[in-house]
Design a protein around this motif. Structure first.
Motif, PDB file in Angstrom:
ATOM      1  N   GLN A  21       0.829  -1.205   0.000  1.00 54.03           N
ATOM      2  CA  GLN A  21       0.000   0.000   0.000  1.00 54.03           C
ATOM      3  C   GLN A  21       0.867   1.259   0.000  1.00 54.03           C
ATOM      4  O   GLN A  21       0.588   2.226  -0.701  1.00 54.03           O
ATOM      5  CB  GLN A  21      -0.921  -0.001   1.215  1.00 54.03           C
ATOM      6  N   PHE A  22       1.953   1.217   0.778  1.00 56.71           N
ATOM      7  CA  PHE A  22       2.866   2.365   0.799  1.00 56.71           C
ATOM      8  C   PHE A  22       3.533   2.552  -0.555  1.00 56.71           C
ATOM      9  O   PHE A  22       3.775   3.688  -0.992  1.00 56.71           O
ATOM     10  CB  PHE A  22       3.926   2.173   1.889  1.00 56.71           C
ATOM     11  N   GLU A  23       3.810   1.453  -1.227  1.00 58.34           N
ATOM     12  CA  GLU A  23       4.443   1.535  -2.546  1.00 58.34           C
ATOM     13  C   GLU A  23       3.517   2.227  -3.548  1.00 58.34           C
ATOM     14  O   GLU A  23       3.990   2.961  -4.429  1.00 58.34           O
ATOM     15  CB  GLU A  23       4.818   0.134  -3.022  1.00 58.34           C
ATOM     16  N   THR A  24       2.202   2.019  -3.400  1.00 62.73           N
ATOM     17  CA  THR A  24       1.263   2.700  -4.308  1.00 62.73           C
ATOM     18  C   THR A  24       1.185   4.192  -4.003  1.00 62.73           C
ATOM     19  O   THR A  24       0.868   4.988  -4.877  1.00 62.73           O
ATOM     20  CB  THR A  24      -0.144   2.089  -4.211  1.00 62.73           C
ATOM     21  N   TRP A  25       1.447   4.580  -2.757  1.00 62.05           N
ATOM     22  CA  TRP A  25       1.408   5.998  -2.376  1.00 62.05           C
ATOM     23  C   TRP A  25       2.690   6.740  -2.748  1.00 62.05           C
ATOM     24  O   TRP A  25       2.701   7.962  -2.839  1.00 62.05           O
ATOM     25  CB  TRP A  25       1.192   6.122  -0.865  1.00 62.05           C
ATOM     26  N   ALA A  26       3.763   5.998  -2.922  1.00 61.92           N
ATOM     27  CA  ALA A  26       5.061   6.625  -3.191  1.00 61.92           C
ATOM     28  C   ALA A  26       5.127   7.162  -4.622  1.00 61.92           C
ATOM     29  O   ALA A  26       4.495   6.627  -5.538  1.00 61.92           O
ATOM     30  CB  ALA A  26       6.176   5.623  -2.961  1.00 61.92           C
ATOM     31  N   ASP A  27       5.899   8.222  -4.805  1.00 61.59           N
ATOM     32  CA  ASP A  27       6.128   8.774  -6.141  1.00 61.59           C
ATOM     33  C   ASP A  27       6.885   7.747  -6.987  1.00 61.59           C
ATOM     34  O   ASP A  27       7.840   7.121  -6.508  1.00 61.59           O
ATOM     35  CB  ASP A  27       6.960  10.061  -6.021  1.00 61.59           C
ATOM     36  N   PRO A  28       6.461   7.558  -8.234  1.00 59.72           N
ATOM     37  CA  PRO A  28       7.142   6.574  -9.096  1.00 59.72           C
ATOM     38  C   PRO A  28       8.642   6.845  -9.261  1.00 59.72           C
ATOM     39  O   PRO A  28       9.402   5.911  -9.571  1.00 59.72           O
ATOM     40  CB  PRO A  28       6.404   6.710 -10.440  1.00 59.72           C
ATOM     41  N   GLN A  29       9.069   8.074  -9.079  1.00 60.67           N
ATOM     42  CA  GLN A  29      10.478   8.425  -9.248  1.00 60.67           C
ATOM     43  C   GLN A  29      11.306   8.182  -7.986  1.00 60.67           C
ATOM     44  O   GLN A  29      12.517   8.377  -7.981  1.00 60.67           O
ATOM     45  CB  GLN A  29      10.606   9.905  -9.647  1.00 60.67           C
ATOM     46  N   THR A  30      10.636   7.743  -6.928  1.00 62.91           N
ATOM     47  CA  THR A  30      11.324   7.549  -5.651  1.00 62.91           C
ATOM     48  C   THR A  30      12.289   6.361  -5.729  1.00 62.91           C
ATOM     49  O   THR A  30      11.934   5.289  -6.247  1.00 62.91           O
ATOM     50  CB  THR A  30      10.300   7.297  -4.528  1.00 62.91           C
ATOM     51  N   THR A  31      13.486   6.537  -5.193  1.00 63.04           N
ATOM     52  CA  THR A  31      14.448   5.432  -5.124  1.00 63.04           C
ATOM     53  C   THR A  31      14.153   4.584  -3.896  1.00 63.04           C
ATOM     54  O   THR A  31      13.496   5.043  -2.947  1.00 63.04           O
ATOM     55  CB  THR A  31      15.885   5.960  -5.023  1.00 63.04           C
ATOM     56  N   TYR A  32      14.668   3.345  -3.897  1.00 63.50           N
ATOM     57  CA  TYR A  32      14.418   2.482  -2.739  1.00 63.50           C
ATOM     58  C   TYR A  32      15.028   3.049  -1.461  1.00 63.50           C
ATOM     59  O   TYR A  32      14.379   3.001  -0.402  1.00 63.50           O
ATOM     60  CB  TYR A  32      14.932   1.061  -2.986  1.00 63.50           C
TER      61      TYR A  32
END
Length: 350
Positions: A21-32
């Motif tokens: 769920q957090f991954e869906t909220w994160a900006d697609p450009q965010t690095t790990y």
């Protein structure tokens, strides 16, 4: 990213949440590494508690696959803000109810609570009753706030409704009747509303020479609530149609009263009387009145460009012109001349 996650968590219904769920909220450009840092901060702040049995992802460094949300920890900042506000606001304002409501409700209501606090701090609780439009305007600058925009509910919630003495039973209208015009104007009745008593009595002697069915004494804001009862008081039936002209002080309060009437019954400014008012000497001393930008904008739309500039400048300079500034004789002459002009126009049109 941390702030984005906090925002989503506050509106998230469940107390359990997956890493996905957090991954869906994160900006697609965010690095790990950025993603991991935000998640770790949530864990460090004990907003999230990992569900150990769910395991971890296969990345380095690893993150738990599932969490429990500590709602009590998540709400601590807003609770602290409410506690701090309680210390700053007027002692009669109670904020306890907001500990049980959503943060969005607190954010929505806070600007209005601040205005109620300002009113009480500057004026104290009123000693006399007022209609909802009048009290609304003085509290928050919007005459519809109490009745139509949730104002009463807020005032009840913070515990000050009763002390503000908002009357639910408006005073009946006070007016003089031109019986001939009432008889002739069947179907559509014309009325002149004046804000103040002095002006009412100045016009009353010539009412029989004017094209109005009634001369209404507005008594400030009281007319806004009382206008609904006009047909019944006049005895012309609920289906009767009315046309209203309004003449009040040329100041923020007077324009706000006209604006409220305009929205309620379509009242228009008595333009010729206001033009006569603009020729009088302006005064100072009402700089503390609330400003209703919509009222000003709509009011000046009835006037010429030069007159609009004059009205705007007068209000901007915190000046005003009371309607009593026009001498009684000059006021009567202006109305009689206007009535004569209308009769001539009507005659030539026929």
């Amino acid at each position: 990213m941390y702030d984005t996650f906090i925002k989503h968590l506050k509106s998230y219904k469940s107390t359990k949440i997956s890493l996905g769920q957090f991954e869906t909220w994160a900006d697609p450009q965010t690095t790990y590494p950025q993603f991991h840092r935000a998640m770790q901060t949530l864990l460090d702040n004990q907003i999230l508690i990992p569900v150990r049995s769910s395991g971890t992802n296969a990345k380095n460094p690893p993150l738990p696959m599932a969490y429990r949300i500590q709602k009590s920890v998540l709400s601590q900042p807003i609770k602290q803000a409410i506690k701090q506000a309680q210390l700053c606001f007027h002692p009669s304002i109670r904020l306890d109810v907001y500990f049980r409501l959503a943060e969005s409700r607190w954010s929505k209501d806070l600007p209005y609570i601040q205005q109620v606090h300002d009113y009480l701090t500057q004026r104290g609780f009123p000693q006399s009753e007022a209609t909802a439009p009048e009290r609304s305007f003085h509290l928050v600058g919007d005459e519809k706030w109490i009745d139509e925009k949730g104002g009463r509910k807020l005032l009840e919630a913070i515990g000050v409704w009763e002390q503000l003495k908002v009357t639910a039973m408006p005073d009946p209208l006070m007016f003089a009747v031109h019986l001939q015009q009432v008889g002739e104007q069947q179907g559509i009745y014309r009325h002149l509303i004046v804000e103040n008593k002095t002006t009412y009595y100045a016009i009353l002697p010539i009412l029989s020479s004017l094209p109005y069915a009634t001369l209404i004494y507005g008594a400030g804001w009281k007319v806004v609530s009382g206008i609904d009862g006009l047909s019944e008081q006049l005895g012309v039936g609920r289906d009767a149609r009315h046309q209203f002209e309004y003449f009040g002080d040329l100041d923020h309060e007077g324009l706000a009263i006209w604006h409220a009437l305009s929205q309620k019954c379509g009242a228009v400014p008595a333009v010729e009387l206001y033009r006569a008012l603009l020729r009088q000497q302006a005064s100072t001393g009402k700089g503390g009145q609330r400003v209703n930008g919509n009222a000003i904008e709509q009011f000046i739309s009835f006037f010429s460009e030069e007159e609009r500039t004059q009205v705007s400048a007068l209000l901007k300079n915190k000046e005003y012109v009371p309607q009593e500034a026009i001498p009684a004789e000059a006021l009567r002459n202006r109305l009689l001349d206007s009535a004569a002009e209308r009769r001539e126009e009507k005659g030539s049109g026929a």
